[in-house]
Motif scaffolding. Structure first.
Motif, PDB file in Angstrom:
ATOM      1  N   PHE A  82       6.377   2.190  -7.668  1.00  0.00           N
ATOM      2  CA  PHE A  82       6.871   2.619  -8.989  1.00  0.00           C
ATOM      3  C   PHE A  82       8.385   2.489  -9.029  1.00  0.00           C
ATOM      4  O   PHE A  82       9.065   2.697  -8.031  1.00  0.00           O
ATOM      5  CB  PHE A  82       6.559   4.103  -9.242  1.00  0.00           C
ATOM      6  CG  PHE A  82       5.116   4.491  -9.125  1.00  0.00           C
ATOM      7  CD1 PHE A  82       4.094   3.612  -9.458  1.00  0.00           C
ATOM      8  CD2 PHE A  82       4.780   5.769  -8.700  1.00  0.00           C
ATOM      9  CE1 PHE A  82       2.762   4.000  -9.358  1.00  0.00           C
ATOM     10  CE2 PHE A  82       3.447   6.162  -8.589  1.00  0.00           C
ATOM     11  CZ  PHE A  82       2.439   5.281  -8.915  1.00  0.00           C
ATOM     12  N   HIS A 133       4.582   5.678  -4.495  1.00  0.00           N
ATOM     13  CA  HIS A 133       5.696   6.425  -5.077  1.00  0.00           C
ATOM     14  C   HIS A 133       6.944   6.182  -4.229  1.00  0.00           C
ATOM     15  O   HIS A 133       6.851   6.162  -2.995  1.00  0.00           O
ATOM     16  CB  HIS A 133       5.339   7.922  -5.112  1.00  0.00           C
ATOM     17  CG  HIS A 133       6.345   8.765  -5.825  1.00  0.00           C
ATOM     18  ND1 HIS A 133       7.522   9.172  -5.238  1.00  0.00           N
ATOM     19  CD2 HIS A 133       6.353   9.269  -7.076  1.00  0.00           C
ATOM     20  CE1 HIS A 133       8.205   9.895  -6.113  1.00  0.00           C
ATOM     21  NE2 HIS A 133       7.518   9.972  -7.235  1.00  0.00           N
ATOM     22  N   ILE A 135       9.314   7.957  -3.263  1.00  0.00           N
ATOM     23  CA  ILE A 135       9.643   9.004  -2.286  1.00  0.00           C
ATOM     24  C   ILE A 135       8.414   9.448  -1.511  1.00  0.00           C
ATOM     25  O   ILE A 135       8.457   9.592  -0.285  1.00  0.00           O
ATOM     26  CB  ILE A 135      10.267  10.225  -3.002  1.00  0.00           C
ATOM     27  CG1 ILE A 135      11.602   9.834  -3.633  1.00  0.00           C
ATOM     28  CG2 ILE A 135      10.443  11.396  -2.019  1.00  0.00           C
ATOM     29  CD1 ILE A 135      12.185  10.889  -4.550  1.00  0.00           C
ATOM     30  N   PHE A 136       7.290   9.662  -2.225  1.00  0.00           N
ATOM     31  CA  PHE A 136       6.124  10.287  -1.596  1.00  0.00           C
ATOM     32  C   PHE A 136       5.230   9.289  -0.865  1.00  0.00           C
ATOM     33  O   PHE A 136       4.363   9.684  -0.089  1.00  0.00           O
ATOM     34  CB  PHE A 136       5.273  10.998  -2.648  1.00  0.00           C
ATOM     35  CG  PHE A 136       6.000  12.076  -3.421  1.00  0.00           C
ATOM     36  CD1 PHE A 136       6.840  12.984  -2.784  1.00  0.00           C
ATOM     37  CD2 PHE A 136       5.839  12.184  -4.795  1.00  0.00           C
ATOM     38  CE1 PHE A 136       7.499  13.985  -3.501  1.00  0.00           C
ATOM     39  CE2 PHE A 136       6.496  13.175  -5.517  1.00  0.00           C
ATOM     40  CZ  PHE A 136       7.330  14.074  -4.874  1.00  0.00           C
ATOM     41  N   VAL A 139       0.103   7.904  -3.544  1.00  0.00           N
ATOM     42  CA  VAL A 139      -0.354   8.929  -4.491  1.00  0.00           C
ATOM     43  C   VAL A 139      -1.548   8.345  -5.234  1.00  0.00           C
ATOM     44  O   VAL A 139      -1.656   7.124  -5.386  1.00  0.00           O
ATOM     45  CB  VAL A 139       0.744   9.305  -5.515  1.00  0.00           C
ATOM     46  CG1 VAL A 139       1.878  10.085  -4.859  1.00  0.00           C
ATOM     47  CG2 VAL A 139       1.295   8.053  -6.194  1.00  0.00           C
ATOM     48  N   GLN A 143      -3.790  12.258  -9.067  1.00  0.00           N
ATOM     49  CA  GLN A 143      -2.582  13.090  -8.905  1.00  0.00           C
ATOM     50  C   GLN A 143      -1.541  12.778  -9.983  1.00  0.00           C
ATOM     51  O   GLN A 143      -0.880  13.675 -10.498  1.00  0.00           O
ATOM     52  CB  GLN A 143      -1.984  12.889  -7.506  1.00  0.00           C
ATOM     53  CG  GLN A 143      -2.826  13.514  -6.408  1.00  0.00           C
ATOM     54  CD  GLN A 143      -2.411  13.063  -5.018  1.00  0.00           C
ATOM     55  OE1 GLN A 143      -1.745  12.033  -4.847  1.00  0.00           O
ATOM     56  NE2 GLN A 143      -2.835  13.819  -4.012  1.00  0.00           N
ATOM     57  N   LEU A 144      -1.408  11.497 -10.313  1.00  0.00           N
ATOM     58  CA  LEU A 144      -0.453  11.121 -11.360  1.00  0.00           C
ATOM     59  C   LEU A 144      -0.828  11.759 -12.700  1.00  0.00           C
ATOM     60  O   LEU A 144       0.029  12.316 -13.396  1.00  0.00           O
ATOM     61  CB  LEU A 144      -0.423   9.590 -11.505  1.00  0.00           C
ATOM     62  CG  LEU A 144       0.451   9.051 -12.644  1.00  0.00           C
ATOM     63  CD1 LEU A 144       1.932   9.249 -12.342  1.00  0.00           C
ATOM     64  CD2 LEU A 144       0.148   7.571 -12.910  1.00  0.00           C
ATOM     65  N   THR A 147      -0.226  15.429 -12.704  1.00  0.00           N
ATOM     66  CA  THR A 147       1.205  15.721 -12.791  1.00  0.00           C
ATOM     67  C   THR A 147       1.705  15.563 -14.217  1.00  0.00           C
ATOM     68  O   THR A 147       2.524  16.364 -14.695  1.00  0.00           O
ATOM     69  CB  THR A 147       1.986  14.806 -11.832  1.00  0.00           C
ATOM     70  OG1 THR A 147       1.474  14.990 -10.512  1.00  0.00           O
ATOM     71  CG2 THR A 147       3.479  15.131 -11.846  1.00  0.00           C
ATOM     72  N   HIS A 151       3.356  18.612 -15.974  1.00  0.00           N
ATOM     73  CA  HIS A 151       4.739  18.354 -16.378  1.00  0.00           C
ATOM     74  C   HIS A 151       4.964  18.777 -17.842  1.00  0.00           C
ATOM     75  O   HIS A 151       5.965  19.427 -18.170  1.00  0.00           O
ATOM     76  CB  HIS A 151       5.013  16.859 -16.178  1.00  0.00           C
ATOM     77  CG  HIS A 151       6.390  16.413 -16.537  1.00  0.00           C
ATOM     78  ND1 HIS A 151       6.688  15.869 -17.767  1.00  0.00           N
ATOM     79  CD2 HIS A 151       7.557  16.416 -15.843  1.00  0.00           C
ATOM     80  CE1 HIS A 151       7.982  15.547 -17.804  1.00  0.00           C
ATOM     81  NE2 HIS A 151       8.533  15.882 -16.642  1.00  0.00           N
TER      82      HIS A 151
END
Lengths: 183, 183
Positions: A82, A133, A135-136, A139, A143-144, A147, A151
């Motif tokens: 992403f 992702h 950073i992660f 995923v 989960q997206l 979120t 969010h």
């Protein structure tokens, strides 16, 4: 999985998430449209966000985050990471727009996002597909989408909190009963 | 007084407070009506409150707290202390009522409260009148009306937070970006 009767957490069910996602534009509209400007630009100090800033952030998410990332997962999987999400894009993109313009723009973009999502008729097999992702790492699509839903709710909570705190002096001694004032 | 340009706090201005108070029923309606039951009974564990519990609490406030206390201040001042507010009345009064009933009841009661408030055409002299709070002692009408407004907003924030946290497992690694999950 969530234990039956557990009221503190829910498993992701797409219809239940869509029920939240579909309500956010109308919720923000009911809360904000027509409010005096002072409430709309109220923030928590420093570079914290106002209701207008949050709305711009939600608009940017519709354009660049949720559905675009879901599409990457469905079409390219982990092979294409992403783009990092720009959490400050609204200060560029939404500058000078009125509340009414932002509310209308968000409602229109969200409706398009939900049309796309419904059109995919996602299966359980697709919900476990993975994306990358920045950073992660790995995923899942589930989960997206979870979120995305959380969010929305977290930003409704934020807007309400920011506005509540505006009256932390005005309420006088009742501040002791309103712990949100000092959060 | 609030310094000009300070976006972190506001002085109480009755029209600005009424703008919030008048929007709360429609905000909760947009957020909640038609949601799957699991979202409505979701809570944060123990004896924390769900969206339905909060709605019952807001209804009880309309009946026994805000306007009744304002009337005591206007008519009897500090000579008659307020009744302590029953923070658990909703578990008795709202038991068995559907979300739709509660939303309709709250909207109707709030409309009546605002009709009463507007009918008073409060002056600056009246806003500084005092009442006797059972814990705090002297409080002003201005502080009471500020608290009514902030109380609405704080419960919208609470409902959103309670629902957000339902997905704290479902969001997977994104929990790290959603500090509200662990509040």
């Amino acid at each position: 999985m969530t234990a039956p009767g557990d009221r503190t957490r829910r498993s992701f069910v797409i219809e239940e998430a869509v029920a939240i996602l579909a309500r956010t534009p109308a919720t923000l509209d009911a809360m904000l449209r027509g409010l005096p400007d002072g409430w709309l630009v109220a923030h928590e100090g420093g570079d914290t966000w106002s209701a207008l800033d949050v709305l711009g952030h939600l608009i940017h998410g519709e354009r660049t985050d949720w559905i675009p990332r879901a599409r990457i997962i469905l079409e390219e999987g982990r092979s294409r990471p992403f783009e990092p999400f720009d959490r400050f894009a609204q200060f560029r993109d939404s500058a000078g727009k009125s509340l009414d313009q932002l509310l209308d723009e968000f409602a229109q973009l969200r409706a398009e996002s939900l049309r796309t999502l419904k059109g995919w008729r996602l299966t359980e097999e697709q919900l476990v597909l993975q994306g990358e992702h920045p950073i992660f790492g790995a995923v899942t699509l589930r989960q997206l989408l979870s979120t995305w839903t959380a969010h929305d709710l977290s930003h409704i909570a934020q807007i309400s909190r920011v506005m509540t705190k505006q009256y932390r002096d005005a309420v006088g001694p009742w501040r002791a009963f309103l712990p949100i004032m000092d959060r």
